[in-house]
Design an enzyme around this catalytic site. Structure first.
Site, PDB file in Angstrom:
ATOM      1  CD  GLN A  29      60.309 100.565  40.205  1.00  0.00           C
ATOM      2  OE1 GLN A  29      61.378 100.003  40.440  1.00  0.00           O
ATOM      3  NE2 GLN A  29      59.631 100.337  39.091  1.00  0.00           N
TER       4      GLN A  29
ATOM      5  CE  LYS B 265      63.723  97.250  39.268  1.00  0.00           C
ATOM      6  NZ  LYS B 265      63.161  98.556  38.951  1.00  0.00           N
TER       7      LYS B 265
ATOM      8  CG  ASP C 129      66.749 102.612  36.510  1.00  0.00           C
ATOM      9  OD1 ASP C 129      66.663 101.379  36.340  1.00  0.00           O
ATOM     10  OD2 ASP C 129      65.990 103.263  37.246  1.00  0.00           O
TER      11      ASP C 129
END
Ligand code: NAP
Length: 265
Positions: A89, A45, A112
């Site tokens: 995460q 990422k 997300d």
């Protein structure tokens, strides 16, 4: 176009778009684990952000971070106008409630797309839908089969396919073999996300016009494996690695740009 070619082309477009922005988008990743898979995802990422000209920071917290400490950091990022969006995460250490954390991230900064009020969709299903569109796969009226019913892949995937006017069936670990075989044989689009290596193999029959989107990832000493045996007799099958993982990473960057544009319009 293969997934790799599609992702490369889309990244070029995003890079060109970002290069024309005076103020660069700012993305933050919070990580509270030492998980090998997560380390690889986070690295990917940050690499994608760098490649696209997006400013990205990693905040890595110790494993004994308390829920209060993490929630207070999230609150700080929610209120920091210099940050466009951020993610936490997963997985988190067991002293921290993951659902509480997902709900703590402001829907306005939720890259997300996990928050129920987020205007964005979770990255894996959204990335898959975008790829199906890019491949001109007919979704309206197609029989779509989603194997797996998790909150981050199966369920949102089914919802997005339904929005595309597919006839959607969801199956799971309690589905009987003969039903599974019947649904698979009848499917135009199969999205499998269960984490069982080569679950889809030659014991099932497929429409030769079918599309298989392989979300699953299993790791062993020989590398990464999908939920489908490679090269099944279908029209299109995404590989693992080099498939849905790349689509998910791309969708994350696209979600960040959407948030940026909303904040700066
Ligand atoms: P999850 O939360 O563990 O859910 C797995 C789902 O698979 C459950 O609904 C389970 O059914 C179903 N299942 C398990 N065994 C089955 C079987 N034998 N037959 C039919 N269904 C079965 O997993 P997840 O988070 O959705 O992830 C699934 C896989 O996708 C994992 O390998 C994960 O690593 C991968 N993944 C990849 C990406 C990517 O970007 N490439 C992103 C997310 C996830 P029940 O509900 O009945 O238990």
């Amino acid at each position: 176009m293969t997934v790799k070619e599609y992702v490369k082309a889309r990244k070029e477009e995003i890079k060109a778009y970002v290069s024309n922005l005076e103020l660069k988008p700012h993305f933050v990743v919070i990580q509270v684990n030492e998980d090998a898979g997560s380390n690889a995802y986070v690295k990917g990422k940050l690499k994608d952000s760098d490649e696209l000209g997006i400013k990205a920071d990693l905040i890595k917290l110790p494993l004994d971070t308390s829920e209060e400490e993490l929630l207070s950091l999230i609150d700080k990022l929610n209120n920091d106008s210099s940050i466009d969006g951020f993610i936490v995460q997963m997985p988190l250490p067991k002293q921290i409630n993951e659902e509480k954390v997902k709900l703590a991230v402001s829907p306005l900064k939720d890259v997300d797309g996990f928050h129920p009020l987020s205007p964005l969709n979770p990255c894996t299903p959204q990335g898959i839908i975008n790829y199906l569109h890019s491949e001109n796969i007919e979704m309206c009226g197609a029989n779509a089969l989603v194997i797996g019913r998790s909150n981050i892949v199966g369920k949102p995937m089914a919802k997005l396919l339904l929005k595309e006017n597919c006839n959607v069936t969801i199956v799971h670990s309690k589905t009987k073999f003969e039903d599974m075989a019947r649904y698979i044989a009848n499917a135009d689009i199969i999205v499998i996300a269960i984490g069982r290596q080569a679950f889809l193999d030659n014991k099932y029959t497929y429409k030769d016009s079918a599309v298989i989107i392989d979300v699953g990832i299993s790791r062993d000493e020989t590398g990464l494996h999908g939920d489908a045996l490679p090269n099944l007799p279908v029209k299109l099958q995404t590989p693992v690695p080099g498939g849905v993982g790349l689509l998910t990473r791309l969708a994350l960057m696209e979600n960040l740009i959407k948030i940026y544009n909303k904040n700066h319009q």
